[in-house]
Design an enzyme around this catalytic site. Structure first.
Site, PDB file in Angstrom:
ATOM      1  N   THR A   1      41.801  34.619  50.537  1.00  0.00           N
ATOM      2  CA  THR A   1      41.119  33.428  50.001  1.00  0.00           C
ATOM      3  C   THR A   1      41.909  32.208  50.449  1.00  0.00           C
ATOM      4  O   THR A   1      41.265  30.936  50.717  1.00  0.00           O
ATOM      5  CB  THR A   1      41.450  33.147  48.234  1.00  0.00           C
ATOM      6  OG1 THR A   1      42.814  33.229  48.296  1.00  0.00           O
ATOM      7  CG2 THR A   1      40.888  34.302  47.686  1.00  0.00           C
ATOM      8  N   CYS A   2      42.989  32.214  51.116  1.00  0.00           N
ATOM      9  CA  CYS A   2      43.624  31.225  52.022  1.00  0.00           C
ATOM     10  C   CYS A   2      42.809  30.767  53.248  1.00  0.00           C
ATOM     11  O   CYS A   2      42.751  29.689  53.544  1.00  0.00           O
ATOM     12  CB  CYS A   2      45.043  31.774  52.608  1.00  0.00           C
ATOM     13  SG  CYS A   2      46.132  32.249  51.419  1.00  0.00           S
TER      14      CYS A   2
END
EC number: 2.3.2.26
Length: 895
Positions: A862-863
């Site tokens: 998700t980063c």
């Protein structure tokens, strides 16, 4: 990096915590009354000119014999002897009468043939000329035939008393607050009639007459005095002079017509923009009553003019950097519609620096006729995380447009339209964006805007400072001025008279976000430097980050503890850590923290906020509990979300964003929050007689515990009956009771927390609608994502866009419902909402993982908005594994 494996300003703008409700007064975006928007936008540039005036009343005498005034067309500051009658501006060449004279009833000469124009009169006059044409047979000369028409039009359009009284709706009704008493349709038909003639000389003489009057404008003190300018704005070929390659006229006079149209346009814009305040106020109201299509045309017209002027600046930039490196030409040197020929710019062709813009054709590519780019701007990496490419970067510098009076006057006139839109909402704020401004160095523009404001503040407080502080301020000003290019040859500081931040409605959302990012990064760097210096002084270790360490099951108390113990660290870069969970925060953990914390804080069971059953929106709960710390925490969290460019999933009414920006709330805001009661108020206000309703100035409500309360809206309200005379006051006080009075304490704590984080000037550039957009992103709850756009922004690592697994994923994504697509987006990016600048600015990546075990589940980073897929043996296994990863995920593992 956080790996999901099978898992998943302005300081002067102060919000009014108890702003009184006012249904009739519309508020400008900086929290000030609409009528003062223009002066406030320009005050920091020290270029506010007193409205058109007489030398004896509103101009300023600096000595018994010298008067300081400003041009009523371009706003340039003028100095002239006090005993003269007329003065000429050397910038725009406008001749002005500076000593008030009594206006004659008629300015016509005894031999004049002109009179107040109308379509029927003009048609009759043309028919008389055409009669001579029939008698002349085939040997007629159209220029001789229509010579009387040329003379009549020149005299009519060069005479104020004739032109200003033309095309009236009624000769008996003067202009009033609701209408300028002009028949615009008749004016348009008249101009179209002239364009249909076999010769363009009559139209050309009309333009010359109008240009003479514009160069020698009368003193305009009343709203009725600007009718002639509104008539000239209806000339249909004015927009064509700004678009390269368009010629409405085909005979030999076309170049002269084009030049005359441009001269007329810039002067009409200038005279309207620097009119008296009561004139501009009336003009604003007239424009607020325009039909939607006409209103949009007005916006597009001004935007097209701004686009033309900026294109001129870009052509100068290219000419200086490519054709004549090292040289510099002032854009004011050639105020000509054919400026490119003067620069030899027709030789400019796409290069490595200009190929993205297509500037050689006169207007940049992707620009609509209204001056707005048709695509989504990608100039900011604030939301997308992309690094800006320097290879094709061409930025317009402040020095090139800061003294351009065309942009200044156009910005002021566009302000009237923006205020008119606030009075009677017709279009979204995005319609005012001129995305060509994205090619301006908006960060330098913002710094100059702040610099001017700070120097004014410094000048006002000089008397209270010691000599050492004055020296420090001077050195800082010199350094800043050098960076902004504001230092003149003799070492003095010169202030730019125009910055786009004075007119923020022209800045696209992407440009504003880049400014917000610029200010946030600068503040983060400053806080890191301060932490380093303090650590050296105290010989203690320091941390450049604002670290939040929380337990997932105790996220609210842990977060409150971290915030209370790090009050000075909010403007450092945020880093989040979940106790007993692996992962390094490169953006994903931060998203997870915001998601979980806001979900808990805005839960109705928490008691901080209550939800309306009809609208689904939340508002501050009414209770006697002391929750100041928690409301402060909510304010800090929302400020941190904006500061760290994180989108939240919240259902907040527009009233909250307006109160954050210091603007008044209205009945429409109450209707959005509570539709049932709000619409009943609408019906109440339309009733002719309300005495039978037995209403009093009281209100009944239930708190969060269900206990009923009864209060008076005014002192002794229980004995004051609602009548036809006071029904508006009743509605106003009722709405203000819930939107302001009963939430005063919780909103004050919330506002304190928000302003503790967001205290810079950049936020003041946004409207409440834009603040909502950058905080909660684009809401598409009921519509599916455009998969073709998502494909176009997707990058691949190990895969190609034609690989089987990739095709399986896109087919899987396309078949899902809108709600399921939101869940997929949440799994991959950590948020189920799109960025404020739309889907094109989203970063999305699909990466190939190598493993022979077909039971492995997909992974999401998700980063980096990255989905990692294995090469599965079949489509059924692929969809099964992806379903399990998406629908049974929480934190770092399966539920």
């Amino acid at each position: 990096m956080w790996n999901r494996q099978a898992s998943f300003f302005n300081p002067s703008v102060q919000a009014q915590t108890s702003a009184p409700f006012d249904e009739s007064t519309e508020i400008s975006q900086d929290g000030l009354d609409s009528n003062t928007l223009i002066s406030n936008l320009n005050s920091d540039a020290s270029q506010v000119r007193p409205p058109s005036k007489s030398a004896t009343s509103q101009s300023q005498r600096i000595s018994p014999s010298i008067v300081v005034d400003s041009c009523r067309c371009c706003g340039t500051m003028l100095k002239y002897p006090a005993d003269i009658n007329k003065v000429r501006c050397l910038v725009c060449q406008t001749h002005m009468t500076v000593i008030e004279e009594t206006r004659e009833v008629s300015e016509l000469s005894p031999n004049t043939v002109a009179r107040a124009l109308s379509y029927s009169f003009l048609k009759q006059f043309i028919n008389q000329c055409s009669t001579k044409r029939k008698s002349a047979g085939d040997n007629y000369n159209p220029h001789e035939i229509f010579k009387p028409l040329e003379d009549m039009l020149y005299e009519a359009f060069s005479t104020f008393s004739i032109l200003n009284s033309s095309f009236r709706l009624s000769d008996l009704t003067p202009p009033n607050y609701r209408s300028p008493n002009l028949n615009f349709n008749e004016a348009k038909k008249s101009f179209a009639l002239l364009l249909s003639l076999p010769t363009k000389r009559p139209l050309y003489k009309l333009l010359l007459g109008a240009l003479y009057l514009l160069k020698h404008p009368p003193s305009m003190k009343e709203p009725a005095d600007i009718n002639w300018l509104l008539i000239l704005l209806e000339i249909p070929i004015l927009p064509d002079c700004l678009i390269s390659g368009i010629d409405s006229c085909t005979d030999g006079l076309a170049p002269d017509l084009k030049t005359s149209c441009y001269d007329i346009l810039k002067r009409v814009i200038g005279l309207l923009s620097y009119s008296e305040k009561k004139i501009t106020s009336r003009l604003t109201y007239w424009w607020s009553r325009l039909p939607h299509d006409e209103f949009v045309k007005k916006i597009d017209f001004i935007n097209l003019y701004i686009t033309f002027q900026l294109t001129r600046c870009i052509n100068y930039e290219l000419y200086n950097s490519i054709i004549q490196p090292g040289s510099y030409l002032n854009v004011s040197m050639s105020d000509d519609i054919n400026f490119k020929e003067n620069l030899n710019a027709h030789f400019i062709r796409p290069t490595s620096k200009s190929s993205d813009f297509g500037l050689f054709i006169g207007l940049p590519l992707y620009i609509s006729s209204g001056g707005r780019r048709t695509g989504i701007s990608s100039s900011s990496s604030f939301w997308s995380g992309k690094k800006e490419s320097k290879e094709h970067e061409v930025k317009i510098r402040l020095q090139q447009y800061g003294d351009d009076w065309h942009l200044r006057t156009a910005g002021r006139l566009a302000s009237f339209l923006f205020i008119a839109n606030k009075k009677n909402k017709k279009v979204s704020d995005a319609v005012f964006y001129n995305n060509l401004v994205d090619y301006v160095n908006v960060k330098q523009d913002f710094d100059a805007w702040q610099f001017h404001a700070s120097t004014i503040k410094h000048e006002q407080s000089t008397t209270n400072k010691d000599s050492l502080q004055l020296v420090v301020d001077y050195l800082q000003a010199e350094t800043k001025a050098s960076y902004l290019g504001l230092s003149s040859a003799n070492g003095t500081l010169k202030k730019s008279s125009f910055t786009f931040c004075q007119f923020p409605f022209l800045l696209s959302l992407a440009a504003k976000i880049s400014i917000l990012e610029h200010e946030a990064k600068r503040m983060m760097e400053r806080k890191a430097e301060e932490a380093f210096i303090q650590s050296l002084n105290k010989k203690m270790p320091f941390d450049v980050y604002f670290k939040v360490r929380v337990r997932r099951n105790f996220i609210t108390p842990d977060s409150l503890r971290c915030i209370k113990s790090h009050q000075t660290d909010f403007k450092k870069l945020l880093r989040v850590e979940f106790v007993d969970e692996p992962g390094i925060d490169a953006g994903g953990l931060k998203k997870e923290w915001f998601l979980l914390l806001t979900k808990d804080l805005f839960n109705a069971d928490k008691g901080l906020f209550s939800y309306d059953e009809t609208s689904g929106l939340c508002w501050f709960s009414i209770s006697n509990l002391d929750n100041d710390e928690l409301y402060y925490l909510v304010g800090v969290v929302l400020g941190l979300a904006i500061y760290n460019s994180t989108i939240l999933d919240l259902r907040l009414p527009k009233a909250l964003y307006k109160k954050l920006m210091g603007q008044k709330v209205t009945l429409n805001d109450f209707i959005q929050l509570n539709p049932d009661v709000g619409h009943n108020f609408k019906r109440l206000l339309k009733l002719e007689d309300v005495s039978d309703l037995e209403l009093f100035f009281t209100v009944s409500y239930a708190d969060i515990f269900g206990v009923m309360h009864h209060e008076d809206l005014v002192r002794g309200g229980s004995s004051i009956r609602v009548t036809n005379e006071n029904k508006y006051e009743y509605v106003e006080r009722y709405c203000s009771f819930f939107l302001n009075d009963k939430v005063k304490a919780p909103f004050k704590s919330f506002l304190n927390g928000f302003q503790h984080v967001i205290g810079g000037n950049a936020l003041s550039l946004f409207t409440p609608e834009e603040i909502e957009l950058i905080l909660i992103g684009e809401d598409y709850r009921n519509q599916k994502i455009d998969i073709e756009i998502l494909k176009s922004v997707t990058k691949y690592s190990g895969f190609s866009e034609t690989d089987t697994v990739v095709n399986w994923f896109w087919d899987y994504f396309e078949r899902k419902s809108a709600a399921d697509q939101r869940r997929i987006l949440l799994f991959i990016t950590g948020s189920d909402r799109l960025p404020a600048t739309g889907l094109p600015s989203l970063t999305f990546k699909i990466t190939k993982l190598v493993d022979s075990n077909p039971n492995r589940l997909p992974i999401a980073h998700t980063c980096f908005n990255e989905l990692c897929l294995y090469v599965y043996p079949s489509k059924e296994i692929f969809e099964s594994k992806l379903d399990k990863a998406i629908w049974y995920s929480e934190g770092f593992g399966l539920r």
